[in-house]
Motif scaffolding. Structure first.
Motif, PDB file in Angstrom:
ATOM      1  N   PHE A 131      62.139  31.560   4.006  1.00  0.00           N
ATOM      2  CA  PHE A 131      62.443  30.158   3.125  1.00  0.00           C
ATOM      3  C   PHE A 131      61.708  29.150   4.124  1.00  0.00           C
ATOM      4  N   LEU A 132      60.920  28.008   3.328  1.00  0.00           N
ATOM      5  CA  LEU A 132      60.195  26.979   4.179  1.00  0.00           C
ATOM      6  C   LEU A 132      60.953  25.883   3.567  1.00  0.00           C
ATOM      7  N   PRO A 133      61.281  24.681   4.479  1.00  0.00           N
ATOM      8  CA  PRO A 133      61.848  23.568   3.656  1.00  0.00           C
ATOM      9  C   PRO A 133      60.846  22.731   3.446  1.00  0.00           C
ATOM     10  N   MET A 134      60.777  22.112   2.131  1.00  0.00           N
ATOM     11  CA  MET A 134      59.686  21.181   1.649  1.00  0.00           C
ATOM     12  C   MET A 134      60.172  20.081   1.018  1.00  0.00           C
ATOM     13  N   ASP A 135      59.527  19.110   1.046  1.00  0.00           N
ATOM     14  CA  ASP A 135      59.999  17.952   0.114  1.00  0.00           C
ATOM     15  C   ASP A 135      59.664  17.968  -1.171  1.00  0.00           C
ATOM     16  N   SER A 136      58.549  18.678  -1.469  1.00  0.00           N
ATOM     17  CA  SER A 136      57.647  18.773  -2.850  1.00  0.00           C
ATOM     18  C   SER A 136      58.190  20.096  -3.765  1.00  0.00           C
ATOM     19  N   GLU A 137      58.786  20.829  -2.962  1.00  0.00           N
ATOM     20  CA  GLU A 137      59.123  22.128  -3.978  1.00  0.00           C
ATOM     21  C   GLU A 137      60.788  22.328  -3.925  1.00  0.00           C
ATOM     22  N   ARG A 138      61.138  23.033  -5.155  1.00  0.00           N
ATOM     23  CA  ARG A 138      62.635  23.263  -5.110  1.00  0.00           C
ATOM     24  C   ARG A 138      62.626  25.020  -5.667  1.00  0.00           C
ATOM     25  N   SER A 139      63.545  25.696  -4.931  1.00  0.00           N
ATOM     26  CA  SER A 139      63.819  26.819  -5.336  1.00  0.00           C
ATOM     27  C   SER A 139      65.204  27.252  -5.707  1.00  0.00           C
ATOM     28  N   PRO A 140      65.430  27.064  -7.078  1.00  0.00           N
ATOM     29  CA  PRO A 140      66.903  27.305  -7.414  1.00  0.00           C
ATOM     30  C   PRO A 140      67.160  28.631  -7.115  1.00  0.00           C
ATOM     31  N   GLU A 141      68.483  29.250  -6.809  1.00  0.00           N
ATOM     32  CA  GLU A 141      68.850  30.337  -6.086  1.00  0.00           C
ATOM     33  C   GLU A 141      68.677  31.464  -7.194  1.00  0.00           C
ATOM     34  N   ASN A 142      68.652  31.315  -8.544  1.00  0.00           N
ATOM     35  CA  ASN A 142      68.476  32.497  -9.519  1.00  0.00           C
ATOM     36  C   ASN A 142      67.135  32.430 -10.058  1.00  0.00           C
ATOM     37  N   ALA A 143      66.240  31.319  -9.581  1.00  0.00           N
ATOM     38  CA  ALA A 143      65.074  31.712  -9.891  1.00  0.00           C
ATOM     39  C   ALA A 143      64.012  32.742  -9.398  1.00  0.00           C
ATOM     40  N   PRO A 144      63.098  33.220 -10.357  1.00  0.00           N
ATOM     41  CA  PRO A 144      62.252  34.405  -9.677  1.00  0.00           C
ATOM     42  C   PRO A 144      61.735  34.111  -8.342  1.00  0.00           C
ATOM     43  N   VAL A 145      61.422  35.140  -7.525  1.00  0.00           N
ATOM     44  CA  VAL A 145      60.896  34.951  -6.135  1.00  0.00           C
ATOM     45  C   VAL A 145      59.616  35.793  -5.992  1.00  0.00           C
ATOM     46  N   PRO A 146      58.704  35.062  -5.473  1.00  0.00           N
ATOM     47  CA  PRO A 146      57.308  36.025  -5.330  1.00  0.00           C
ATOM     48  C   PRO A 146      57.579  37.018  -4.220  1.00  0.00           C
ATOM     49  N   LEU A 147      56.961  37.988  -4.549  1.00  0.00           N
ATOM     50  CA  LEU A 147      56.849  39.273  -3.608  1.00  0.00           C
ATOM     51  C   LEU A 147      55.682  39.419  -3.173  1.00  0.00           C
ATOM     52  N   ARG A 148      55.600  39.760  -1.679  1.00  0.00           N
ATOM     53  CA  ARG A 148      54.246  40.395  -1.203  1.00  0.00           C
ATOM     54  C   ARG A 148      54.544  41.551  -0.311  1.00  0.00           C
ATOM     55  N   PHE A 149      53.731  42.699  -0.428  1.00  0.00           N
ATOM     56  CA  PHE A 149      53.909  43.875   0.357  1.00  0.00           C
ATOM     57  C   PHE A 149      53.093  43.717   1.400  1.00  0.00           C
ATOM     58  N   VAL A 150      53.655  44.433   2.556  1.00  0.00           N
ATOM     59  CA  VAL A 150      52.747  44.558   3.798  1.00  0.00           C
ATOM     60  C   VAL A 150      52.588  45.795   4.389  1.00  0.00           C
ATOM     61  N   GLN A 151      51.504  46.398   4.558  1.00  0.00           N
ATOM     62  CA  GLN A 151      51.469  47.622   5.125  1.00  0.00           C
ATOM     63  C   GLN A 151      51.083  47.401   6.579  1.00  0.00           C
ATOM     64  N   LEU A 152      51.896  48.148   7.325  1.00  0.00           N
ATOM     65  CA  LEU A 152      51.971  47.986   8.871  1.00  0.00           C
ATOM     66  C   LEU A 152      51.288  48.979   9.821  1.00  0.00           C
ATOM     67  N   LYS A 153      50.674  49.923   8.974  1.00  0.00           N
ATOM     68  CA  LYS A 153      49.979  51.041   9.838  1.00  0.00           C
ATOM     69  C   LYS A 153      48.668  51.475   8.822  1.00  0.00           C
ATOM     70  N   ILE A 154      47.564  51.650   9.458  1.00  0.00           N
ATOM     71  CA  ILE A 154      46.493  51.875   8.651  1.00  0.00           C
ATOM     72  C   ILE A 154      46.372  53.641   8.913  1.00  0.00           C
ATOM     73  N   GLY A 155      47.175  54.280   9.423  1.00  0.00           N
ATOM     74  CA  GLY A 155      47.380  55.932   9.388  1.00  0.00           C
ATOM     75  C   GLY A 155      48.614  56.187  10.463  1.00  0.00           C
ATOM     76  N   PRO A 156      48.711  57.622  10.464  1.00  0.00           N
ATOM     77  CA  PRO A 156      49.835  57.961  11.234  1.00  0.00           C
ATOM     78  C   PRO A 156      49.571  57.388  12.639  1.00  0.00           C
ATOM     79  N   ARG A 157      50.636  56.945  13.084  1.00  0.00           N
ATOM     80  CA  ARG A 157      50.646  56.348  14.525  1.00  0.00           C
ATOM     81  C   ARG A 157      49.533  55.251  14.926  1.00  0.00           C
TER      82      ARG A 157
ATOM     83  N   ARG B 266      60.877  29.574  -1.316  1.00  0.00           N
ATOM     84  CA  ARG B 266      61.460  30.798  -1.018  1.00  0.00           C
ATOM     85  C   ARG B 266      60.193  32.277  -1.396  1.00  0.00           C
ATOM     86  N   TRP B 267      60.299  33.005  -0.730  1.00  0.00           N
ATOM     87  CA  TRP B 267      59.316  34.290  -0.933  1.00  0.00           C
ATOM     88  C   TRP B 267      59.899  35.451  -0.228  1.00  0.00           C
TER      89      TRP B 267
END
Length: 393
Positions: free
Chosen positions: A273-299, A156-157
């Protein structure tokens, strides 16, 4: 087309407005938990046109209070977090997570002044990497345990996007507008074929949590088997979706949560969320965050990114689109249905009733599997059927 009065009715988010009171009957994320740290445990946030601060105390407990101290209106975003709560940086007034004033250092030791102060405070809960808040009248409903938030069989991320400069309803109308897919996203890799070689049938089906958007695609040239893409709009602000991941190596499930900041801005969180056999994500575990900038300037949008393409379409309609000027057609059936649902739920709240989708029975909220399918990318229902794909708990 709407009248000016109807357009305002369906879009305003402030306390005391009809739509603002409806939106306050639901839980909304105010931040990703990963945005708070030991070094920076306080963050200013704005939601439903209220200026607040979210914080994490030394026991790992979260709080959400009004940003401006009731003493002299200084910002608590610059305060400090202590064991019992948060302290104002200006004169040291301290508040707990339910808004009680605990200390007023400049007042006499025997003063009862602090007992007469009640600061703005809202309940918060952690789930799936997000800090959710309830800003409505009590009793609060249960925080919905949507599948993507609580599944454990994979990774999960969270992606937080730059602020969208438009009203919240524009992104949500996009969620029931399947005819935009080919034209807005068709040149983006893996979203659609380079030429429109298929026919589509669109259905919008009411269910207990909102509207299911079902797209049935039939190849024109080959006359092959139809493929169904079925996923829900979770009223009022969430789209549950699924898409390919890493050139077809898996299916990325996500919740796209469009949080109303004020009448003219929206914050989007995407829980993936990506289903995987090799990884577990308990619901209360820390979740990584990524910030995405959608613009390079106004409009100036990063048009090679699907979220930026959407952002362009939403923002260029106007900060609050003037729906008195639109001309809806057959392909806009989903938008018409969403507006109808929104009006109905505003009326229910005005009548003192619960709106659609509130959960008050814990037995229904253990894990809400929304039954999302997308046969175009090879994702079928768990039993291999097409059926109605209704949400199950």
């Amino acid at each position: 087309m709407l009248t000016s009065e109807e357009n305002v009715l369906l879009t305003q988010v402030s306390r005391g407005t009809p739509c603002g009171e409806l939106l306050r009957r639901y839980w909304h994320p105010v931040a990703a938990a990963a945005e708070l740290s030991d070094e920076k445990p306080i963050k200013a946030v704005k939601i439903l046109n209220e200026e607040l601060v979210v914080y994490r105390n030394r026991q790992g407990e979260y709080g959400l209070v009004g940003e401006h101290c009731p003493h002299r209106s200084a910002s608590l975003a610059y305060g400090r977090v202590e064991e019992e709560g948060i302290r104002c940086p200006y004169h040291g007034w301290k508040f707990d997570n339910v808004g009680r004033c605990l200390e007023q250092p400049a007042e006499p030791a025997d003063s009862t002044f602090k007992d007469r102060i009640k600061h703005v405070a809202y309940p918060v809960q952690y789930l799936g990497g997000l800090i959710y808040a309830y800003l409505g009248t009590p009793p609060a409903p249960l925080l919905p345990r949507w599948d993507v938030l609580v599944w454990e069989h994979g990774k999960r991320w969270i992606v937080k996007e730059s602020i969208i400069d438009c009203n919240w309803l524009q992104p949500m109308e996009n969620s029931v507008d399947p005819s935009h897919l080919y034209w807005l996203h068709g040149d983006t890799e893996r979203v659609a074929p380079p030429l429109k070689t298929y026919a589509e049938k669109h259905e919008f089906i009411r269910f207990e949590y909102g509207i299911r958007k079902r797209r049935t695609t039939l190849p024109l040239a080959t006359g092959g088997e139809p493929a169904v893409d079925d996923h829900p709009l979770l009223f009022p602000t969430v789209l549950r979706h699924v898409a390919p991941f890493n050139e077809g190596s898996g299916q990325r499930h996500n919740l796209q949560i469009r949080v109303p900041v004020d009448d003219y801005h929206t914050q989007v969180f995407r829980v993936n969320f990506l289903p995987m056999d090799s990884e577990r994500s308990p619901e209360n575990a820390p979740v990584p965050l990524r910030f995405v900038q959608l613009k390079i300037g106004p409009r100036e949008y990063k048009m090679n990114m699907i979220p930026a393409q959407d952002s362009m379409a939403w923002e260029t309609q106007g900060s609050r689109t003037d729906r008195t000027q639109e001309h809806l057609g057959v392909g806009d059936e989903g938008i018409i249905e969403l507006r109808k649902l929104l009006r109905e739920q505003i009326e229910r709240v005005q009548q003192g009733l619960d709106p659609i989708g509130l959960i008050r029975d814990p037995a229904k909220n253990k894990l809400i599997d929304l039954g999302v399918i997308n046969e175009r990318i090879g994702l079928f229902a768990a039993d291999g059927s097409r059926g109605d794909h209704k949400a199950a708990s």
